[in-house]
Scaffold this motif. Sequence first.
Motif, PDB file in Angstrom:
ATOM      1  N   GLN A  40       0.820  -1.201   0.000  1.00  0.00           N
ATOM      2  CA  GLN A  40       0.000   0.000   0.000  1.00  0.00           C
ATOM      3  C   GLN A  40       0.853   1.251   0.000  1.00  0.00           C
ATOM      4  O   GLN A  40       0.428   2.292  -0.482  1.00  0.00           O
ATOM      5  CB  GLN A  40      -0.916  -0.015   1.226  1.00  0.00           C
ATOM      6  CG  GLN A  40      -1.986  -1.074   1.165  1.00  0.00           C
ATOM      7  CD  GLN A  40      -2.856  -0.914  -0.061  1.00  0.00           C
ATOM      8  OE1 GLN A  40      -3.458   0.129  -0.245  1.00  0.00           O
ATOM      9  NE2 GLN A  40      -2.904  -1.933  -0.890  1.00  0.00           N
ATOM     10  N   GLY A 103      -0.734  -9.166   4.637  1.00  0.00           N
ATOM     11  CA  GLY A 103      -1.587  -9.139   3.469  1.00  0.00           C
ATOM     12  C   GLY A 103      -2.361 -10.413   3.218  1.00  0.00           C
ATOM     13  O   GLY A 103      -2.657 -10.758   2.080  1.00  0.00           O
ATOM     14  N   GLY A 108     -10.719  -6.550   8.409  1.00  0.00           N
ATOM     15  CA  GLY A 108     -10.073  -5.290   8.708  1.00  0.00           C
ATOM     16  C   GLY A 108      -9.976  -5.003  10.196  1.00  0.00           C
ATOM     17  O   GLY A 108     -10.733  -5.511  11.015  1.00  0.00           O
ATOM     18  N   THR A 135      -6.758  -0.477   9.030  1.00  0.00           N
ATOM     19  CA  THR A 135      -5.998  -1.160   7.985  1.00  0.00           C
ATOM     20  C   THR A 135      -6.562  -0.958   6.591  1.00  0.00           C
ATOM     21  O   THR A 135      -5.903  -1.288   5.601  1.00  0.00           O
ATOM     22  CB  THR A 135      -5.926  -2.663   8.281  1.00  0.00           C
ATOM     23  OG1 THR A 135      -7.255  -3.170   8.440  1.00  0.00           O
ATOM     24  CG2 THR A 135      -5.122  -2.932   9.547  1.00  0.00           C
ATOM     25  N   ASP A 137      -6.943   1.829   5.137  1.00  0.00           N
ATOM     26  CA  ASP A 137      -6.380   3.018   4.506  1.00  0.00           C
ATOM     27  C   ASP A 137      -5.141   3.488   5.241  1.00  0.00           C
ATOM     28  O   ASP A 137      -5.199   4.301   6.152  1.00  0.00           O
ATOM     29  CB  ASP A 137      -7.430   4.141   4.485  1.00  0.00           C
ATOM     30  CG  ASP A 137      -6.925   5.395   3.793  1.00  0.00           C
ATOM     31  OD1 ASP A 137      -5.985   5.296   2.988  1.00  0.00           O
ATOM     32  OD2 ASP A 137      -7.486   6.476   4.057  1.00  0.00           O
ATOM     33  N   ASN A 138      -3.977   2.963   4.870  1.00  0.00           N
ATOM     34  CA  ASN A 138      -2.699   3.414   5.414  1.00  0.00           C
ATOM     35  C   ASN A 138      -2.704   3.467   6.940  1.00  0.00           C
ATOM     36  O   ASN A 138      -2.701   4.541   7.540  1.00  0.00           O
ATOM     37  CB  ASN A 138      -2.329   4.792   4.853  1.00  0.00           C
ATOM     38  CG  ASN A 138      -2.327   4.821   3.344  1.00  0.00           C
ATOM     39  OD1 ASN A 138      -2.025   3.826   2.696  1.00  0.00           O
ATOM     40  ND2 ASN A 138      -2.672   5.951   2.770  1.00  0.00           N
ATOM     41  N   PRO A 139      -2.715   2.331   7.613  1.00  0.00           N
ATOM     42  CA  PRO A 139      -2.924   2.293   9.069  1.00  0.00           C
ATOM     43  C   PRO A 139      -1.810   2.959   9.865  1.00  0.00           C
ATOM     44  O   PRO A 139      -0.625   2.787   9.569  1.00  0.00           O
ATOM     45  CB  PRO A 139      -2.969   0.786   9.367  1.00  0.00           C
ATOM     46  CG  PRO A 139      -2.253   0.137   8.225  1.00  0.00           C
ATOM     47  CD  PRO A 139      -2.547   0.980   7.027  1.00  0.00           C
ATOM     48  N   SER A 157       3.205   3.113  12.456  1.00  0.00           N
ATOM     49  CA  SER A 157       2.467   2.860  11.224  1.00  0.00           C
ATOM     50  C   SER A 157       2.730   1.443  10.745  1.00  0.00           C
ATOM     51  O   SER A 157       3.755   0.823  11.082  1.00  0.00           O
ATOM     52  CB  SER A 157       2.861   3.857  10.132  1.00  0.00           C
ATOM     53  OG  SER A 157       4.196   3.656   9.727  1.00  0.00           O
ATOM     54  N   GLY A 159       2.549  -1.229   7.210  1.00  0.00           N
ATOM     55  CA  GLY A 159       2.515  -1.289   5.753  1.00  0.00           C
ATOM     56  C   GLY A 159       2.981  -2.642   5.268  1.00  0.00           C
ATOM     57  O   GLY A 159       3.283  -3.541   6.065  1.00  0.00           O
ATOM     58  N   ALA A 266      -1.236  -6.325  10.179  1.00  0.00           N
ATOM     59  CA  ALA A 266      -0.704  -6.221   8.814  1.00  0.00           C
ATOM     60  C   ALA A 266      -1.366  -7.237   7.896  1.00  0.00           C
ATOM     61  O   ALA A 266      -1.507  -7.006   6.685  1.00  0.00           O
ATOM     62  CB  ALA A 266       0.806  -6.414   8.828  1.00  0.00           C
ATOM     63  N   ILE A 269      -4.239  -5.760   5.944  1.00  0.00           N
ATOM     64  CA  ILE A 269      -4.036  -4.702   4.958  1.00  0.00           C
ATOM     65  C   ILE A 269      -4.299  -5.261   3.565  1.00  0.00           C
ATOM     66  O   ILE A 269      -3.735  -6.290   3.190  1.00  0.00           O
ATOM     67  CB  ILE A 269      -2.600  -4.150   5.039  1.00  0.00           C
ATOM     68  CG1 ILE A 269      -2.339  -3.536   6.417  1.00  0.00           C
ATOM     69  CG2 ILE A 269      -2.361  -3.114   3.948  1.00  0.00           C
ATOM     70  CD1 ILE A 269      -0.903  -3.099   6.625  1.00  0.00           C
TER      71      ILE A 269
END
Length: 425
Positions: A40, A103, A108, A135, A137-139, A157, A159, A266, A269
């Motif tokens: 992301q 991923g 969520g 998660t 939107d850019n957690p 954060s 990703g 994660a 995400i």
Amino acid sequence: MPAELHDEHHDPFEERFADALRDTGTTFATDQQELAAGGQARGRRLRARRRAAVAGGVAAVALIGVGGALVLPGVQGDGGRQRSVAGGRSSGQEDSAASGSAGSGASGVSGDELLRTFEKLLPEGKLSDTTGRGTADNPFVQGVYDDGRGKAAIALSLGLVQPGSQEAAQTTECPDRVYIAYDSCTGTKLSDGSALMILKGYEYPNKRSGTKLWRAELVTPTGAHVSAQEWNAAAEKDSPVTRAEPPLSAEQLKKLVAAPEWRAAAGAIPVDPRMTAAPSATTAHHGSIPATLARLIPNGVKVVSRSRSDDYEFGYVVVDDGRGKSLVQINVQPDMRDVEGELFGAGTRTLPDGTKVVRRKQGGEKGIAGIVMWTVDTIRPDGRRVVISAFNSGAQNTPATRQAPALTMKQLEAIATDQKWLKIG
């Protein structure tokens, strides 16, 4: 400053990125498509770097390339909400978290859920002015933490990166001191194969405010990226220093980012399909930027050091003509026609082969005494952009050591327009 490209989505990440560019005060940026080939974060970085090509700022972008996640959303309050942080974990959540993989498409996780985990994992103290994003939107989570010895901003954060990629490796690689000043940096491998970097540095590359920034970057074997940052002030910028050092020790930062709860989050995400796509046959490279730049330095000017790793879009050398060291850095971008109008305006010359050239002389990094930067920016008819800058110091964040850079504008232009760059990337 030239106007930024329009982006219909309001993204605090990109705003903080633009702040970093302004603080660094330089003039070009990388697109780094291969470097950011998954997750992301990829979309955010490409949008931000495309904007940066207009707004300026190679050094801030280079920091991301050599030092992992530099930028987090700014600390913003939620009305002064304060929570008690007791520390410790709930065993049930830890057990379920350990089974998560990056991923994996799990359900969520909301911003409030991430905040509760954040509070639980911090040492005992008070957490106020908290905010978080889930998660989808850019957690991230963040707040102002107080252990009784002074308030401190702290953020984390999440990703994804592609496992085994160059981006994954560089995220946990200690940054180059040519671009960023720091007191210490360590990189280690954990027992589960995760890579961890802990850096004790400063909010500004030249230490100008006294605000310290310590951060931990962890990348798991499955591609989960956990990034924690802490300051010795209640906000990362424009806030008085409240304590000598940020509150969490290196060991506490390690414990925070390595907590299995973050790996489970994660796993929720959404995965960018490009992360798992097979590499394109067109991505083969024919030489690296740093090696090519070193070969093009004129006779009589000695290359005394160069970029530590072979990058295919950015590189630098430090040269010395006998009168002091001078940093020379270059960036090659494959197609920048969409921002050509913003980059090549007044003062642009067009060469017989259609290459556009513009020269600039300006001050270097804000707060560094006497430093100047000379830049030659070029774009070929197919959109390939080669931009080179030279400084009158051996590093971008140290005072001037000579009156002018070691290379003349004519020499810089000769390097930028050399045909060798057509074989790179």
